[in-house]
Design an enzyme around this catalytic site. Structure first.
Site, PDB file in Angstrom:
ATOM      1  N   GLU A  94       0.748  -1.219  -0.139  1.00 59.41           N
ATOM      2  CA  GLU A  94       0.153  -0.118  -0.039  1.00 59.41           C
ATOM      3  C   GLU A  94       0.820   1.219  -0.180  1.00 59.41           C
ATOM      4  O   GLU A  94       0.583   2.323  -0.683  1.00 59.41           O
ATOM      5  CB  GLU A  94      -0.930  -0.133   1.188  1.00 59.41           C
ATOM      6  CG  GLU A  94      -1.935  -1.002   1.022  1.00 59.41           C
ATOM      7  CD  GLU A  94      -2.773  -0.772  -0.257  1.00 59.41           C
ATOM      8  OE1 GLU A  94      -2.858   0.416  -0.553  1.00 59.41           O
ATOM      9  OE2 GLU A  94      -3.713  -1.787  -0.595  1.00 59.41           O
ATOM     10  N   LEU A 137      11.453   5.149  -7.734  1.00 57.09           N
ATOM     11  CA  LEU A 137      10.079   4.783  -7.405  1.00 57.09           C
ATOM     12  C   LEU A 137       9.452   6.231  -7.264  1.00 57.09           C
ATOM     13  O   LEU A 137       8.164   6.298  -7.506  1.00 57.09           O
ATOM     14  CB  LEU A 137       9.533   3.838  -6.324  1.00 57.09           C
ATOM     15  CG  LEU A 137       8.197   3.303  -6.445  1.00 57.09           C
ATOM     16  CD1 LEU A 137       7.848   2.535  -7.619  1.00 57.09           C
ATOM     17  CD2 LEU A 137       8.184   2.310  -4.999  1.00 57.09           C
ATOM     18  N   TYR A 177      -7.066   6.713   3.116  1.00 58.71           N
ATOM     19  CA  TYR A 177      -7.189   5.526   2.213  1.00 58.71           C
ATOM     20  C   TYR A 177      -6.438   4.466   2.697  1.00 58.71           C
ATOM     21  O   TYR A 177      -6.918   3.098   2.815  1.00 58.71           O
ATOM     22  CB  TYR A 177      -6.514   6.047   0.961  1.00 58.71           C
ATOM     23  CG  TYR A 177      -6.326   4.654  -0.044  1.00 58.71           C
ATOM     24  CD1 TYR A 177      -7.353   4.158  -0.416  1.00 58.71           C
ATOM     25  CD2 TYR A 177      -4.939   4.241   0.071  1.00 58.71           C
ATOM     26  CE1 TYR A 177      -7.004   2.888  -1.222  1.00 58.71           C
ATOM     27  CE2 TYR A 177      -4.684   3.102  -0.732  1.00 58.71           C
ATOM     28  CZ  TYR A 177      -5.779   2.310  -1.329  1.00 58.71           C
ATOM     29  OH  TYR A 177      -5.348   1.153  -1.921  1.00 58.71           O
ATOM     30  N   ASP A 195      -9.876   5.833  -3.478  1.00 56.46           N
ATOM     31  CA  ASP A 195      -8.725   6.171  -4.097  1.00 56.46           C
ATOM     32  C   ASP A 195      -9.204   6.702  -5.574  1.00 56.46           C
ATOM     33  O   ASP A 195     -10.646   6.873  -5.829  1.00 56.46           O
ATOM     34  CB  ASP A 195      -7.790   5.031  -4.181  1.00 56.46           C
ATOM     35  CG  ASP A 195      -8.353   4.008  -5.233  1.00 56.46           C
ATOM     36  OD1 ASP A 195      -9.774   3.970  -5.374  1.00 56.46           O
ATOM     37  OD2 ASP A 195      -7.609   3.342  -5.878  1.00 56.46           O
ATOM     38  N   CYS A 270     -25.261   1.824 -14.079  1.00 51.96           N
ATOM     39  CA  CYS A 270     -24.449   3.039 -14.085  1.00 51.96           C
ATOM     40  C   CYS A 270     -24.817   4.117 -14.784  1.00 51.96           C
ATOM     41  O   CYS A 270     -25.484   3.943 -16.071  1.00 51.96           O
ATOM     42  CB  CYS A 270     -22.941   2.641 -14.918  1.00 51.96           C
ATOM     43  SG  CYS A 270     -21.824   3.909 -15.014  1.00 51.96           S
TER      44      CYS A 270
END
Length: 417
Positions: A94, A137, A177, A195, A270
């Site tokens: 995460e 990263l 989150y 998120d 939707c």
DNA sequence: AAAGCGGGGAC
DNA sequence: GTCCCAGCTTT
């Protein structure tokens, strides 16, 4: 007409209770409503209380779809029947996945766990080593936070990663989150997550046309996410899988552009699809453009040792904090005038008197907020300084594997070899 | 509320 | 080129 939403608060964290209370008051003040507020109120009703059948359908369809289509990822169990993965894996993944795509993270995740297989090995490591594994990263503060996180869990939680939202939120680098993701994925707690994927899906399903990065809208989205996550009383109580199914759908089907609505398991639910405009959502506030700046890199050769250059460590805050580099300064004017400034800087800040300064190379580097033009200069010192400034050292370019560098610094160093 | 914080994938 | 990515923290 009453607009007070009927929400179960049994499993809400104090933070969500606060948000809910705040909005109860907001809605109370809205009643009785003015005629011109009907559109706003209709939207609030929708966002607060989707029909229970809609909620059940979204949960079950997403979980069924996830069972069939989930990708095999290093931080997931190989199969539903295999042993659960350690919460430490969830914590590391995460942290790495914040603002970073899955494909980018995978090799870093493998290398990281190879070096630090347990929370304790990470807690006992040098920050320099953690940063080096993070090299390339981006958002390097994540690495330092994760390291601090491991230390805190060892000293304050007996080495056990906490499973409740409030304890997780108190840890460095863990926000709403990530706390929700760890609580739900690693400990099967019914915590919501929000998120980029979830925002996109919710805005499309419920046709939320307000800017989703606007704070009140974001709070509504959190409440929506909280209602959708399976509660313990429900038959499909798999909050971790449900949360991951949302993100998986956002990554594989409900993508920002060219969403694959033809194969979407919740297409019939939707509103944006019904409207024919899924790609236009979510709406976001305009972002500022990157600012152009100039950075000058000084490649200062050691007078007697081959391939050896002066290195310095960056300050503990700001861009590329605590990482290493060839001495670099920001200088924003024309290149011609720069040489004198470079000499002055080398003397004042590095105790180096340049014998010669030669421009080697210019290249651009893009970050979210800056367009940096790097100017690489070769400098030959007139003499070896008797002592170095703190946080600077001579170093052979053949022996840099244990130090963390930013990508542009690596590029400059490569140009020297 | 807005800005700072990286680098790369996808188009 | 553009937009966005399993966001968090500081101002």
């Amino acid at each position: 007409m009453t607009l007070i939403p009927t929400l179960s608060t049994d499993f809400l964290t104090p933070l969500y209770r606060f948000i809910l209370l705040h909005h109860r008051q907001t809605l109370t003040h809205t009643v009785p409503c003015q005629t011109q507020d009907y559109d706003l109120i209709a939207r609030y009703r929708l966002m607060f209380k989707p029909h229970s059948n809609t909620i059940k359908a979204i949960r079950s369809r997403l979980l069924d779809w996830y069972d069939q289509n989930a990708r095999s990822l290093p931080w997931r169990p190989a199969s539903p029947t295999s042993a659960p993965i350690p919460p430490y894996y969830t914590l590391v993944s995460e942290a790495m996945l914040q603002q970073t795509q899955v494909a980018t993270v995978i090799p870093y995740f493998h290398r990281f766990l190879e070096t630090f297989p347990t929370l304790e090995t990470l807690a006992n490591a040098d920050e320099q080593q953690v940063l080096t594994l993070w090299q390339g990263l981006g958002y390097y503060r994540r690495a330092r936070n994760l390291h601090a996180c491991a230390k805190t869990i060892i000293t304050e939680h007996n080495g056990i990663i906490p499973s409740d939202i409030d304890s997780l939120l108190a840890l460095p680098g863990i926000g709403q989150y990530t706390a929700g993701a760890i609580a739900s994925i690693a400990f099967n707690q019914p915590a919501p997550i929000l998120d980029g994927n979830v925002i996109r899906i919710l805005s499309r399903i419920f046709f939320i046309t307000d800017p989703t990065d606007h704070t009140p809208v974001k709070k509504q989205l959190w409440l929506l996410a909280d209602q959708l996550v399976p509660a313990p009383v429900s038959t499909d109580f798999r909050p971790g899988d449900y949360n991951q199914s949302m993100m998986e759908l956002g990554a594989l089907i409900c993508s920002p552009r060219n969403p694959k609505c033809d194969t979407c398991p919740i297409q019939k639910l939707c509103k944006a699809y019904a409207d024919g405009s899924p790609e236009s959502l979510p709406v976001t506030l305009p972002k500022s453009k990157p600012r152009p700046v100039n950075h000058h890199i000084l490649a200062i050769t050691h007078p007697s040792q081959p391939n050896t250059y002066l290195l310095e460590q960056r300050p503990p805050t700001g861009l590329w904090s605590n990482m290493y580099q060839l001495p670099t300064l920001e200088l924003n004017h024309s290149k011609d005038i720069a040489t004198d400034q470079l000499a002055a800087y080398a003397q004042k800040h590095l105790k180096i008197k340049p014998q010669a300064i030669t421009p080697l190379k210019t290249f651009k580097h893009q970050t979210t907020h800056l367009t940096i033009t790097f100017h690489l200069h070769a400098i030959t010192p007139a003499f070896i300084p008797s002592q170095l400034k703190p946080k600077t050292q001579w170093r052979s370019l053949d022996k840099l594997a244990d130090l963390p560098f930013s990508n542009p610094q690596l590029k400059a160093i490569k140009a020297m070899n």
